[in-house]
Design a protein around this motif. Structure first.
Motif, mmCIF file in Angstrom:
data_model
loop_
_atom_site.group_PDB
_atom_site.id
_atom_site.type_symbol
_atom_site.label_atom_id
_atom_site.label_comp_id
_atom_site.label_asym_id
_atom_site.label_seq_id
_atom_site.Cartn_x
_atom_site.Cartn_y
_atom_site.Cartn_z
ATOM 1 N N GLY A 145 143.822 14.373 -7.013
ATOM 2 C CA GLY A 145 143.014 15.150 -7.622
ATOM 3 C C GLY A 145 143.629 15.299 -9.097
ATOM 4 O O GLY A 145 143.892 14.346 -9.674
ATOM 5 N N HIS A 146 143.776 16.615 -9.507
ATOM 6 C CA HIS A 146 144.589 17.063 -10.660
ATOM 7 C C HIS A 146 143.582 16.825 -11.801
ATOM 8 O O HIS A 146 143.511 17.583 -12.802
ATOM 9 C CB HIS A 146 145.779 16.392 -10.990
ATOM 10 N N VAL A 147 142.859 15.548 -12.200
ATOM 11 C CA VAL A 147 142.174 15.174 -13.347
ATOM 12 C C VAL A 147 140.940 15.756 -13.435
ATOM 13 O O VAL A 147 140.083 15.515 -14.394
ATOM 14 C CB VAL A 147 142.470 13.608 -13.665
ATOM 15 N N HIS A 148 140.501 16.208 -12.164
ATOM 16 C CA HIS A 148 139.225 16.748 -12.165
ATOM 17 C C HIS A 148 137.827 16.207 -12.725
ATOM 18 O O HIS A 148 137.117 16.225 -13.405
ATOM 19 C CB HIS A 148 138.944 18.185 -12.903
ATOM 20 N N MET A 149 137.956 14.606 -12.145
ATOM 21 C CA MET A 149 137.038 13.599 -12.760
ATOM 22 C C MET A 149 136.664 12.454 -11.514
ATOM 23 O O MET A 149 137.737 12.338 -10.686
ATOM 24 C CB MET A 149 137.574 12.790 -13.762
ATOM 25 N N GLY A 178 145.033 19.125 -2.865
ATOM 26 C CA GLY A 178 145.913 20.192 -3.697
ATOM 27 C C GLY A 178 145.031 20.667 -4.794
ATOM 28 O O GLY A 178 144.035 20.726 -4.818
ATOM 29 N N ASP A 179 145.798 21.969 -5.378
ATOM 30 C CA ASP A 179 145.232 23.057 -6.169
ATOM 31 C C ASP A 179 144.121 23.671 -5.232
ATOM 32 O O ASP A 179 142.948 23.904 -5.671
ATOM 33 C CB ASP A 179 144.707 22.601 -7.214
ATOM 34 N N LEU A 180 144.712 24.132 -4.025
ATOM 35 C CA LEU A 180 144.059 24.827 -3.142
ATOM 36 C C LEU A 180 143.463 25.952 -3.882
ATOM 37 O O LEU A 180 142.395 26.695 -3.379
ATOM 38 C CB LEU A 180 144.769 24.778 -1.819
ATOM 39 N N SER A 219 147.899 12.946 -2.214
ATOM 40 C CA SER A 219 148.769 13.676 -2.912
ATOM 41 C C SER A 219 148.179 14.185 -4.136
ATOM 42 O O SER A 219 147.080 13.466 -4.665
ATOM 43 C CB SER A 219 150.087 12.944 -3.544
ATOM 44 N N HIS A 220 148.504 15.249 -4.710
ATOM 45 C CA HIS A 220 147.720 15.905 -5.736
ATOM 46 C C HIS A 220 147.677 15.005 -7.015
ATOM 47 O O HIS A 220 146.662 14.780 -7.636
ATOM 48 C CB HIS A 220 148.251 17.245 -6.248
ATOM 49 N N HIS A 221 149.032 14.525 -7.437
ATOM 50 C CA HIS A 221 149.008 13.559 -8.780
ATOM 51 C C HIS A 221 148.889 12.407 -8.347
ATOM 52 O O HIS A 221 149.355 11.708 -7.611
ATOM 53 C CB HIS A 221 150.214 13.984 -9.342
ATOM 54 N N ALA A 247 148.881 22.524 -19.006
ATOM 55 C CA ALA A 247 147.380 22.537 -18.877
ATOM 56 C C ALA A 247 146.578 21.504 -18.065
ATOM 57 O O ALA A 247 147.311 20.459 -17.740
ATOM 58 C CB ALA A 247 146.876 22.425 -20.267
ATOM 59 N N ASP A 248 145.635 21.699 -17.223
ATOM 60 C CA ASP A 248 144.901 21.011 -16.443
ATOM 61 C C ASP A 248 143.451 21.359 -16.591
ATOM 62 O O ASP A 248 142.618 21.102 -15.568
ATOM 63 C CB ASP A 248 145.497 20.785 -15.305
ATOM 64 N N THR A 255 138.981 18.166 -3.250
ATOM 65 C CA THR A 255 140.059 18.271 -4.089
ATOM 66 C C THR A 255 139.904 19.496 -5.231
ATOM 67 O O THR A 255 138.911 19.980 -5.228
ATOM 68 C CB THR A 255 140.444 17.269 -4.914
ATOM 69 N N ASP A 256 141.139 20.017 -5.618
ATOM 70 C CA ASP A 256 141.030 21.256 -6.625
ATOM 71 C C ASP A 256 140.061 22.317 -6.532
ATOM 72 O O ASP A 256 139.128 22.420 -7.177
ATOM 73 C CB ASP A 256 140.846 20.586 -8.029
ATOM 74 N N LEU A 257 140.250 23.028 -5.196
ATOM 75 C CA LEU A 257 139.365 24.105 -4.929
ATOM 76 C C LEU A 257 139.480 25.236 -6.097
ATOM 77 O O LEU A 257 138.818 25.927 -6.173
ATOM 78 C CB LEU A 257 139.721 24.724 -3.462
ATOM 79 N N HIS A 258 140.865 25.497 -6.235
ATOM 80 C CA HIS A 258 141.110 26.682 -7.400
ATOM 81 C C HIS A 258 140.457 27.826 -6.753
ATOM 82 O O HIS A 258 140.135 28.673 -7.610
ATOM 83 C CB HIS A 258 140.603 26.269 -8.736
ATOM 84 N N ILE A 259 140.661 28.094 -5.588
ATOM 85 C CA ILE A 259 140.205 29.230 -5.004
ATOM 86 C C ILE A 259 141.155 30.528 -5.630
ATOM 87 O O ILE A 259 142.177 30.420 -5.752
ATOM 88 C CB ILE A 259 140.473 29.215 -3.698
HETATM 89 FE FE FE2 Z 1 143.473 21.431 -10.815
#
Ligand code: FE2
Length: 280
Positions: free
Chosen positions: A199-203, A55-57, A160-162, A279-280, A12-16
């Motif tokens: 994903g989303h919460v990075h935890m 998500g947050d690819l 799902s992302h959220h 913010a995330d 999750t949350d790759l943020h490429i």
């Molecule tokens: Fe994210």
């Protein structure tokens, strides 16, 4: 539930972010972090049946970053099905331009499903363009209801992302809206849903939500420190992914953290986030 266990990977949350963006909002080298996870997955004794990315690819939702992601996955991921969901940092038409170049450009939610190894995987687009919290657009829950009935004998996995809203203490930005959470709860009730990957919460975390495990992991951009949260919203160098197995008895998850110092990269007073969706 399946008689034979099904093992898959949850990223999750790759943020490429494409190098030419020189993205100042990034706290980490997210391409390197993603490559590290993929190298770990290649070390598994047996390849996973599939990979889900919740998500947050990308960090900016631009085509150049999706091109980087596509190259990284094509060259460094095992040759197994990869299912991508979109998050609040993504952009639907940019994603489709790179990953579905033959499809007509459109900004519709990216909802789809696949049957893999006897598991019905349903990907839901919880992003609401321009907003950080999650929800559904008109028609998405009707579509979900139809798809859930398509393979009544198969266990279901939702991505799902959220995540849904777990408690009244959840900050608005961190999950689906109250209405969207309730709509999801009603849609999946009694439908043999083995888990919801988010994903989303990075935890790294697991919540049991009306009997369904809701799972997330640190992702690849600045993990949320669970000790400091919610007193102080600290983002650290935590990153990682998860190896999941669906057994006849239910869903298991093993978190795979990257080496990390827990050094605080970014610190925000969470009271500032209560009324801010940005913010995330
Ligand atoms: Fe994210």
């Amino acid at each position: 539930m399946p008689n034979t266990p099904i093992t898959f990977v949850h990223l999750t949350d790759l943020h490429i972010s494409a190098p030419e963006l020189s993205d100042k909002h990034l706290q980490m080298d997210t391409v390197a972090a993603t490559r590290h996870s993929l190298s770990e997955i290649r070390r598994l004794a047996k390849p996973p049946s599939f990979i889900v990315i919740s998500g947050d690819l990308t960090n900016r939702g631009d085509q150049a970053s999706y091109e980087v992601l596509k190259r990284v996955l094509e060259t460094e991921a095992p040759k197994v099905p990869i299912l991508c969901a979109l998050g609040n940092h993504d952009h639907r038409s940019s994603f489709r331009a790179v990953f579905e170049p033959d499809s007509e450009p459109n900004d519709m939610p990216l909802d789809y499903d696949r049957v893999l190894k006897g598991l019905h995987v349903i990907v839901l687009d919880s992003s609401l363009p321009g907003r950080v919290l999650g929800g559904w657009e008109a028609g998405q829950m009707d579509w979900l209801g139809t798809r859930l009935k398509k393979h009544p004998d198969l266990p279901k996995l939702i991505c799902s992302h959220h995540r849904p809203r777990i408690s009244d203490g959840d900050l608005a930005w961190s999950c689906l809206t109250i209405d969207a959470s309730e709509q999801l709860r009603c849609a999946i009730s009694g439908q043999n849903v083995a888990g919801i990957l988010t994903g989303h919460v990075h935890m790294d975390c697991v919540h049991h939500w009306y009997g369904v495990p809701v799972i997330s992991n640190a992702g690849h951009h600045a993990g949320t420190d669970p000790v400091a949260y919610p007193q102080m919203f600290n983002m650290t160098d935590a990153a990682g992914f998860a190896i999941c197995t669906l057994h006849a008895s239910g869903l298991s998850t093993n978190f795979v953290p990257h080496p990390q110092t827990r050094h605080v990269l970014h610190e925000v007073d969470p009271s500032l986030l209560e009324h801010v969706e940005g913010a995330d």
